[in-house]
Design a protein around this motif. Structure first.
Motif, PDB file in Angstrom:
ATOM      1  N   ARG A   1       9.428   1.788 -11.703  1.00 24.92           N
ATOM      2  CA  ARG A   1       9.066   0.490 -12.407  1.00 24.92           C
ATOM      3  C   ARG A   1       9.184   0.872 -13.792  1.00 24.92           C
ATOM      4  N   THR A   2       9.714   0.019 -14.863  1.00 24.35           N
ATOM      5  CA  THR A   2       9.397  -0.425 -15.778  1.00 24.35           C
ATOM      6  C   THR A   2       8.521   0.006 -16.502  1.00 24.35           C
TER       7      THR A   2
ATOM      8  N   ASP B   1      13.794  -8.588 -11.344  1.00 28.60           N
ATOM      9  CA  ASP B   1      13.429  -9.365 -11.692  1.00 28.60           C
ATOM     10  C   ASP B   1      12.997 -10.399 -10.535  1.00 28.60           C
TER      11      ASP B   1
ATOM     12  N   GLN C   1       5.120  -0.246 -18.761  1.00 20.75           N
ATOM     13  CA  GLN C   1       3.647  -1.843 -18.951  1.00 20.75           C
ATOM     14  C   GLN C   1       3.696  -1.517 -20.374  1.00 20.75           C
TER      15      GLN C   1
ATOM     16  N   VAL D   1      15.090  -1.098  -8.932  1.00 23.36           N
ATOM     17  CA  VAL D   1      13.017  -0.341 -10.472  1.00 23.36           C
ATOM     18  C   VAL D   1      12.560  -2.084 -10.613  1.00 23.36           C
ATOM     19  N   LEU D   2      11.697  -2.112 -10.562  1.00 23.68           N
ATOM     20  CA  LEU D   2      10.813  -3.641 -10.204  1.00 23.68           C
ATOM     21  C   LEU D   2      10.894  -3.577 -12.270  1.00 23.68           C
ATOM     22  N   SER D   3      10.940  -4.722 -12.810  1.00 22.00           N
ATOM     23  CA  SER D   3      10.939  -4.902 -13.629  1.00 22.00           C
ATOM     24  C   SER D   3      10.966  -6.585 -14.486  1.00 22.00           C
ATOM     25  N   SER D   4       9.923  -6.572 -13.090  1.00 15.62           N
ATOM     26  CA  SER D   4       8.996  -7.673 -13.604  1.00 15.62           C
ATOM     27  C   SER D   4       7.800  -7.949 -13.742  1.00 15.62           C
TER      28      SER D   4
ATOM     29  N   VAL E   1       3.935  -7.453  -3.372  1.00 15.92           N
ATOM     30  CA  VAL E   1       5.575  -6.342  -3.645  1.00 15.92           C
ATOM     31  C   VAL E   1       5.569  -5.902  -2.451  1.00 15.92           C
TER      32      VAL E   1
ATOM     33  N   ARG F   1       5.516  -5.693 -11.894  1.00 21.06           N
ATOM     34  CA  ARG F   1       5.066  -4.706 -11.350  1.00 21.06           C
ATOM     35  C   ARG F   1       3.157  -3.942 -12.197  1.00 21.06           C
TER      36      ARG F   1
ATOM     37  N   PHE G   1      10.299   0.248  -3.831  1.00 20.68           N
ATOM     38  CA  PHE G   1      11.142   0.562  -5.056  1.00 20.68           C
ATOM     39  C   PHE G   1      10.801   1.449  -5.596  1.00 20.68           C
TER      40      PHE G   1
ATOM     41  N   GLN H   1       0.334  -5.934  -6.291  1.00 14.31           N
ATOM     42  CA  GLN H   1       0.669  -4.815  -5.467  1.00 14.31           C
ATOM     43  C   GLN H   1       0.790  -5.424  -4.367  1.00 14.31           C
TER      44      GLN H   1
END
Length: 330
Positions: A143-144, A23, A146, A109-112, A123, A115, A140, A120
């Motif tokens: 990503r998780t 996050d 959306q 993994v970007l879970s924030s 990031v 994402r 990263f 962008q």
């Protein structure tokens, strides 16, 4: 000389995978939870605004914000970030320390909420900061999904979904999972995950372990970057507090322990297979000739030397060994 390592050992070691869910808000910066549930960034501009003298009209509308921000700035002045970058250099370095402990092959993994496409540019700037501190190119790796995240449980479900898909898409024997999140500057108190409830970090870790059903060994570490206290006036302050150094140390230790345990488990399995393979190659007829017995003894000793305990051999295999070979091996 000992025989070459069993290929099974190497494959087991390689299959110790690491997922690190990151996050941003409340982890790589600090944010104060506002009355509406949103987070107010601990940034240069917000701190300056809070420290200014204000008239009664402003304080009536924003008095809580001023009091909370002043309290947080007093405690966490080293975490104040630049308004444009929106990340703290100190907290980014702490993340880098965790990435170094995890090794180059960890999947980050970007879970924030970062994402989302609108973040962008930020990031990419963050990836540049991390790259310069790591000394190698960093991005990263995934990503998780959306999804609408209205409460902490929604974020944990998204992470669980990713873990489940990851394990289903490949053969993963051992998995280490680290979750760095402030969960919307919220305490761990009765999050809902459908019919499940999460009341502690252990509950959250157990939920993620349950989502990795196809993985044989799963170790999970939840790093909850959250603090709260009350001001002298009794105002509750809830803070996405960023990664503390204590949490960095604990996470590095977790990665070391989990990695060592998984490798040792893989090595034991590989060594056990090596013993069985060597024994199966020694036929009863071959054992009748003295020269072949001596050769068999050497090979079996080599295999047993690779095994922490001889008793790892199944009873059936031990009982089928020629008595003279068995006695020499022991």
């Amino acid at each position: 000389h000992l025989p070459a390592p069993d290929p099974g050992v190497a494959s087991c070691v390689q299959m110790v995978e690491t997922l690190i869910f990151v996050d941003i808000d409340g982890v790589l910066n600090a944010g104060v939870r506002d009355a509406d549930g949103s987070s107010v960034l601990l940034s240069d501009g917000n701190v300056r605004l809070a420290m200014m003298e204000h008239d009664a009209k402003f304080l009536k509308a924003h008095g809580d914000f001023v009091a909370k921000m002043r309290s947080v700035a007093d405690r966490c002045d080293d975490l104040v970030c630049d308004d444009k970058a929106q990340t703290s250099a100190l907290l980014v370095q702490r993340l880098v320390n965790i990435l170094q402990a995890a090794g180059e092959h960890a999947l980050v993994v970007l879970s924030s909420s970062w994402r989302k496409q609108r973040h962008q540019a930020q990031v990419e700037a963050l990836e540049g900061q991390i790259s310069s501190r790591l000394g190698r190119r960093f991005q990263f790796g995934a990503r998780t999904e959306q999804a609408v995240e209205r409460q902490p449980g929604d974020r944990l479900i998204c992470i669980g979904n990713f873990v489940s898909r990851h394990c289903a898409s490949r053969r993963v024997r051992a998995l280490r999972v680290v979750i760095l999140d402030d969960f919307f500057a919220s305490p761990l108190d009765t999050w809902t995950l459908g019919r499940q409830r999460v009341r502690s970090a252990r509950d959250a870790e157990a939920y993620i372990q349950g989502r990795a059903r196809r993985c044989q060994r799963v170790s999970v570490k939840l790093v909850h970057c959250y603090e709260e206290w009350k001001t002298p006036e009794g105002l509750r302050v809830q803070l996405g507090a960023g990664i503390s150094q204590t949490q960095v140390d604990a996470t590095s230790s977790f990665l070391d322990r989990a990695g060592t345990a998984s490798k040792e488990a893989g090595q034991v399995g590989g060594r056990r297979r090596a013993v069985l393979s060597l024994w199966s190659s020694v036929s009863q007829e071959a054992c009748e000739a003295k020269g072949t017995v001596e050769k068999a003894v050497i090979r079996l000793k080599q295999a047993i030397a690779l095994t922490p305990r001889y008793l790892l051999l199944p009873e059936g295999h031990r009982s089928r060994m020629a008595p003279d070979v068995l006695s020499l091996c022991l």
